[in-house]
Design a protein around this motif. Structure first.
Motif, short mmCIF file in Angstrom:
data_model
loop_
_atom_site.label_atom_id
_atom_site.label_comp_id
_atom_site.label_asym_id
_atom_site.label_seq_id
_atom_site.Cartn_x
_atom_site.Cartn_y
_atom_site.Cartn_z
N GLN B 148 23.71 -9.86 15.36
CA GLN B 148 22.43 -9.37 14.83
C GLN B 148 21.30 -10.29 15.22
O GLN B 148 20.23 -9.86 15.65
CB GLN B 148 22.49 -9.30 13.30
CG GLN B 148 23.47 -8.29 12.76
CD GLN B 148 23.72 -8.50 11.28
OE1 GLN B 148 23.03 -9.26 10.63
NE2 GLN B 148 24.72 -7.81 10.76
N ARG B 149 21.58 -11.61 15.10
CA ARG B 149 20.53 -12.58 15.43
C ARG B 149 20.15 -12.48 16.90
O ARG B 149 18.99 -12.68 17.27
CB ARG B 149 21.04 -13.99 15.14
CG ARG B 149 21.03 -14.31 13.67
CD ARG B 149 21.43 -15.72 13.45
NE ARG B 149 21.33 -16.08 12.05
CZ ARG B 149 21.43 -17.32 11.60
NH1 ARG B 149 21.65 -18.29 12.44
NH2 ARG B 149 21.32 -17.59 10.33
N ARG B 292 17.03 -27.01 13.23
CA ARG B 292 17.09 -25.62 13.70
C ARG B 292 16.05 -24.77 12.99
O ARG B 292 15.76 -24.94 11.82
CB ARG B 292 18.48 -25.05 13.46
CG ARG B 292 18.67 -23.67 14.04
CD ARG B 292 20.04 -23.15 13.78
NE ARG B 292 21.05 -24.07 14.27
CZ ARG B 292 21.87 -24.74 13.48
NH1 ARG B 292 21.83 -24.58 12.20
NH2 ARG B 292 22.75 -25.56 13.98
N MET B 293 15.50 -23.82 13.75
CA MET B 293 14.54 -22.89 13.17
C MET B 293 15.28 -21.78 12.44
O MET B 293 16.44 -21.52 12.70
CB MET B 293 13.69 -22.30 14.28
CG MET B 293 12.26 -22.17 13.91
SD MET B 293 11.33 -21.84 15.36
CE MET B 293 9.70 -22.02 14.74
N ARG B 294 14.55 -21.11 11.54
CA ARG B 294 15.17 -19.99 10.84
C ARG B 294 14.82 -18.71 11.56
O ARG B 294 13.79 -18.61 12.20
CB ARG B 294 14.66 -19.97 9.41
CG ARG B 294 15.69 -19.58 8.41
CD ARG B 294 15.17 -19.80 7.03
NE ARG B 294 14.00 -18.97 6.78
CZ ARG B 294 13.24 -19.09 5.71
NH1 ARG B 294 13.51 -20.01 4.82
NH2 ARG B 294 12.21 -18.31 5.53
N ILE B 295 15.68 -17.70 11.42
CA ILE B 295 15.53 -16.52 12.28
C ILE B 295 14.25 -15.76 11.98
O ILE B 295 13.53 -15.34 12.89
CB ILE B 295 16.79 -15.61 12.17
CG1 ILE B 295 16.74 -14.49 13.18
CG2 ILE B 295 16.99 -15.06 10.78
CD1 ILE B 295 17.08 -14.92 14.54
N ASP B 296 13.87 -15.62 10.69
CA ASP B 296 12.65 -14.87 10.41
C ASP B 296 11.41 -15.66 10.83
O ASP B 296 10.41 -15.09 11.24
CB ASP B 296 12.58 -14.49 8.92
CG ASP B 296 12.72 -15.70 8.03
OD1 ASP B 296 13.48 -16.60 8.40
OD2 ASP B 296 12.09 -15.74 6.97
N ARG B 297 11.53 -17.00 10.77
CA ARG B 297 10.43 -17.83 11.23
C ARG B 297 10.26 -17.70 12.74
O ARG B 297 9.15 -17.72 13.26
CB ARG B 297 10.70 -19.29 10.88
CG ARG B 297 10.72 -19.54 9.41
CD ARG B 297 9.32 -19.64 8.88
NE ARG B 297 9.34 -20.06 7.49
CZ ARG B 297 8.25 -20.26 6.79
NH1 ARG B 297 7.08 -20.06 7.32
NH2 ARG B 297 8.33 -20.63 5.54
#
Lengths: 363, 323
Positions: B148-149, B292-297
C-alpha cells in the motif's frame, strides 16, 4: 475494512518480548492490545524462598537497563524493616551511583528511541558508547559492569575509589558536551520534530488516572517526582528541580528525559562537592538475618522509568511476601489510551517514548 | 555490396556485444564496491569497524554474503501467490538493469537515443509497481502494508520527479541524454537550476527507497516490508536490485545535473563513475543521519512542497533561459 496485525513478540521495535495485537483501519490505529508475560520469572515468589540479602541480585535482574536503582529500592525496604539508618556518607555515595545509573538508562533509551523512529543504529551506537563510559566508571566502583549488587544494609559494599571524583568530573564534562550535541542533532532535524511533536498526546488528567509515573507523567504537566515529594537520601539538601513539560506528546517525553540527564549531572556535581568524609560501608552479607522491627513496610523510589514501590511483609529471615510496583508495567497500560487514533508508524514512536523494559513489565 | 552490409552489421553486433559486456562489468563493479563502501561508511558513522575479516579491509565480505545467500534453501510461504511472487523479483532486476543500459556512459560508450530521457523515466515508474506486486503477493500483512505504501509513495513523488526532469529537458531542448550532458560542458545544471536539483534529488531518494524515505522496507515498523517473506536466493536478487537501483539513481543525478562525464585529464567513463560514487556516498551519509518520514507526511511533502517547487523551477527556467 479493519486489519488485525500481530506485532511481536519478535519484532525489531518491541524492546524485548512484547506482543501487540493492533487493529488498523487503513493506517489509523483502532485498537491496541498488549500481551505480556513472555519474560515472567516470578521474582516476587522467588524472593519468598531466599534470605534477605540473597534477594538483592534477583531484584537487579528486574530492570537490566538500570539494575542499581532496583537493588537500592529493595535494600531501602529492608533497611526500613530492620530499622537501620543509612550512614551519612553512604547516602551521598548511593545518590551519586544512582544518578549515574539514571543517566546510563536514559542514554540507552535515547538510542533505542531513535531506532524506533527509523534512524537505524547511528544514534544507538553513539549513546551506547557514552553509556559504556558510565559503565566503566561504575565498574571501577563495584567491580562489575551490569549487575552491581553494591548496596548493603546501612551503606554500600564498596566505597568510592580514591580517584573517583576526578574521573567522575571528567566524565560529567564529557557527557554534558555530548548531550548538547545530541540536542542539536535531533532538535534541528525537521523530520524528527515532525515525527514527535503532537504525536501520542497523553492528557494531564488521563495520565493521573492511568497512574503513569516518572518522565511520562512529568511530560504530561504533572509536577511530581518522588525524589522531591517523598525525599530520601540527600535529595532535599541538594539543589534539585524536577523537569516538567506540559504538552504530553512524544517530544515532551523526549525533552523531559534530556533535561533530566542534565539535572542528574548537576546533582552529581553538587553531591561530589558536599560529600562528607567517613565510613560508607554497610553490614556484610549475613545469612542469619538481623531482627525485624516492622513487619509491613512500603518504600518508594524514583527509578529511571518512574516510581518504583516495594511492599514487603517481613519475616524473620526472609520476606513473607514481597510485592513490587514496576513503573514500566503501569506505563505500558497507558499505551492503548495514547495510541488509539494515531498512525501505525507512530505506534513505535509512542512505544519507544514510554521507555519499556520487558523484564520490568513481566517480573 | 551485400558482403559490405553484412560486415557493417557484424561489426555493429560485435560492438554491441562488447558494450553490453563492458556496461555489465560496470554494474557489477559499482554494486560490489558500493555494497562494501556503504557498510564501511555506515560503520564509520557509528564508531564501528564494519567488515574486516574476509579479505583486506573486508573487501570480500559481500562476496561471502552472496555465496551464503545463494547456497541457502528458498522458502516460499504457503499463503503466497507462487507465480507472481517468484517472477516479480527477477523481473524487477531485469527492468533496473535494462534501465542502466538505456543510459550513455560517454560520448562513445552506451546508446544515445533521441527520447532516452523520456523512456528512462517512463520505465522507471514501473519499479514501484513491481514492488507492489511482490508485497501484495507474499501473503504477509507487513508486506501488504508495504505494498500500500508503495502505491502512495509513487503517487507523491512521481509527478515532481518528472517535472524536475522536464525542467532539464526544457533548458536543453532535447530528450537526448548525450546532448544534455554535452550542454553542461561549461556549467553543470546544478548551478543553473538548484531548485530543480533539490526536487530531483529528494524524489530520487524516495525512488531509491533510501532514508528518510525508506518507507517500504521500514525496519522498525514493517520489519522489512516487501522483503519480509522473500527467501534467501530472492533476497540476494533484492540486494542486487537495491544496489543496481542505486547505480541508476546516482548515474541519473550525475548525468542530468553534475555534468556527467565531463571533466579534465581522466577518461570520460571514469569521471562518470567517480561522480556516481560520490553521489552514492552522499546518499549513504544521509541514511546514517536522518529519522524516517511518515507516509502521510511524505504525501503532504510531495504535493505541497515538491510539486510547487518543481513547477516554480520550470517557470523560472523558462523565463530565465528559454524565452
Amino acid at each position: 475494512m479493519l486489519t488485525k496485525i500481530n506485532v511481536g513478540p519478535i519484532h525489531p521495535s518491541t524492546h524485548g518480548v512484547l506482543r501487540l495485537v493492533v487493529t488498523l483501519d487503513g493506517d489509523t490505529i483502532v485498537n491496541v492490545e498488549p500481551h505480556i508475560g513472555f519474560l515472567h520469572r516470578g521474582v516476587e515468589k522467588l524472593a519468598e524462598n531466599r534470605m534477605y540479602m540473597q534477594n538483592e541480585s534477583y531484584m537487579e535482574k528486574i530492570d537490566y537497563a538500570a539494575p542499581m536503582a532496583y537493588s537500592d529500592l529493595y535494600v531501602a525496604a529492608l533497611e526500613e524493616a530492620m530499622g537501620i539508618q543509612t550512614k551519612e556518607r553512604a547516602k551521598y555515595v548511593r545518590l551519586i551511583l544512582l544518578e549515574f545509573q539514571r543517566i546510563a538508562s536514559h542514554l540507552l533509551w535515547l538510542g533505542t528511541f531513535c531506532n524506533d523512529l527509523g534512524q537505524m543504529f547511528t544514534m544507538f551506537m553513539w549513546t551506547m558508547k557514552d553509556r559504556d563510559l558510565i559503565l566503566n566508571l561504575l565498574q571501577d566502583v563495584t567491580g562489575s559492569r551490569m549487575f552491581y549488587v553494591n548496596m548493603r544494609l546501612g551503606g554500600v559494599s564498596i566505597d568510592l575509589p580514591p580517584n573517583f571524583e576526578e574521573h567522575a568530573k571528567k566524565l560529567l564534562d564529557y557527557l554534558e558536551k555530548r548531550l548538547k550535541e545530541y540536542e542539536v542533532y535531533l532538535e534541528k532535524n525537521p523530520i524528527f520534530i515532525e515525527r514527535t511533536k503532537n504525536v501520542g498526546t497523553l492528557k494531564r488528567n488521563d495520565a493521573i488516572e492511568l497512574g503513569v509515573t516518572g518522565p511520562v507523567l512529568r511530560a504530561s504537566g504533572v509536577n511530581f517526582d518522588v525524589r522531591r515529594d517523598y525525599s530520601y537520601y540527600v535529595y532535599d539538601k541538594l539543589h534539585f528541580i524536577p523537569q516538567v513539560q506540559t504538552r504530553g506528546d512524544v517530544f515532551a517525553r523526549y525533552r523531559v528525559r534530556m533535561l533530566e540527564m542534565r539535572e542528574s549531572i548537576k546533582l552529581i556535581r553538587d553531591a561530589l562537592k558536599s560529600m562528607p568524609e567517613g565510613d560508607a560501608l554497610g553490614m556484610p552479607v549475613k545469612l542469619i538475618s538481623p531482627p525485624v522491627k516492622e513487619s509491613e513496610v512500603k518504600v518508594r523510589r524514583e527509578l529511571p522509568r518512574g516510581e518504583g514501590m516495594i511492599f514487603m511483609v517481613a519475616d524473620k529471615q526472609r520476606p513473607y511476601r514481597l510485592s513490587i510496583r514496576a513503573p514500566a508495567f503501569i506505563n505500558l497500560s497507558s499505551l492503548r489510551q495514547i495510541a488509539i487514533g494515531e498512525r501505525y508508524a507512530d505506534l513505535f514512536a509512542i512505544l519507544g517514548s514510554l521507555d519499556l523494559v520487558m523484564a520490568d513489565v513481566d517480573r | 555490396m551485400l558482403i559490405g552490409n553484412a560486415l557493417i552489421l557484424s561489426n555493429g553486433i560485435a560492438r554491441l556485444i562488447i558494450e553490453v559486456i563492458v556496461i555489465f562489468i560496470f554494474i557489477v563493479f559499482f554494486d560490489y564496491m558500493f555494497g562494501w563502501l556503504e557498510r564501511k561508511t555506515i560503520a564509520k558513522a557509528q564508531f564501528r569497524h564494519g567488515p574486516t575479516y574476509v579479505g583486506k579491509f573486508g573487501l570480500f565480505q559481500n562476496l561471502a554474503d552472496i555465496i551464503k545467500l545463494l547456497a541457502k534453501e528458498n522458502v516460499m510461504p504457503s499463503t503466497a501467490d507462487r507465480l507472481v511472487f517468484s517472477a516479480a523479483p527477477p523481473l524487477l532486476l531485469a527492468l533496473i538493469i535494462f534501465l542502466v543500459y538505456m543510459l550513455p556512459f560517454s560520448n562513445t560508450l552506451g546508446i544515445s537515443i533521441s527520447l532516452g530521457l523520456l523512456a528512462v523515466f517512463v520505465l522507471l515508474s514501473f519499479a514501484p509497481l513491481m514492488l507492489f506486486l511482490i508485497g501484495a503477493s507474499s501473503g504477509n500483512k507487513f508486506s501488504a502494508i508495504s505494498a500500500q505504501r508503495s502505491v502512495i509513495m509513487s503517487l507523491s513523488y512521481e509527478i515532481p520527479l518528472l517535472l524536475a526532469v522536464a525542467g532539464v529537458a526544457l533548458y536543453a531542448g532535447s530528450f537526448n541524454i548525450t546532448n544534455i550532458v554535452n550542454l553542461q560542458a561549461h556549467m553543470p545544471f546544478i548551478v543553473l537550476m538548484p531548485i530543480g536539483f533539490f526536487v530531483f534529488f529528494v524524489a530520487m531518494l524516495a525512488e531509491l527507497e533510501r532514508p528518510p524515505f525508506d518507507l517500504r522496507e521500514a525496519d522498525s515498523e514493517l520489519i522489512a516490508g516487501w522483503l519480509v517473506d522473500v527467501g534467501s536466493p530472492y533476497y540476494a536478487i533484492a540486494l542486487f536490485v537495491d544496489y543496481t537501483r542505486m547505480f541508476l539513481g546516482s548515474l541519473l543525478i550525475s548525468l542530468l545535473f553534475l555534468s556527467g562525464w565531463i571533466g579534465p585529464y581522466l577518461p570520460q567513463v571514469i569521471w562518470l563513475l567517480i561522480k556516481a560514487f560520490i553521489v552514492a556516498i552522499v546518499i549513504v551519509v544521509i541514511r546514517a543521519t536522518t529519522v524516517r518520514m511518515r507516509i502521510d507526511r511524505l504525501m503532504r511533502f510531495g504535493w505541497f512542497w515538491l510539486l510547487p517547487l518543481s513547477i516554480f523551477n520550470i517557470i523560472l527556467t523558462f523565463l530565465l533561459f528559454v524565452r
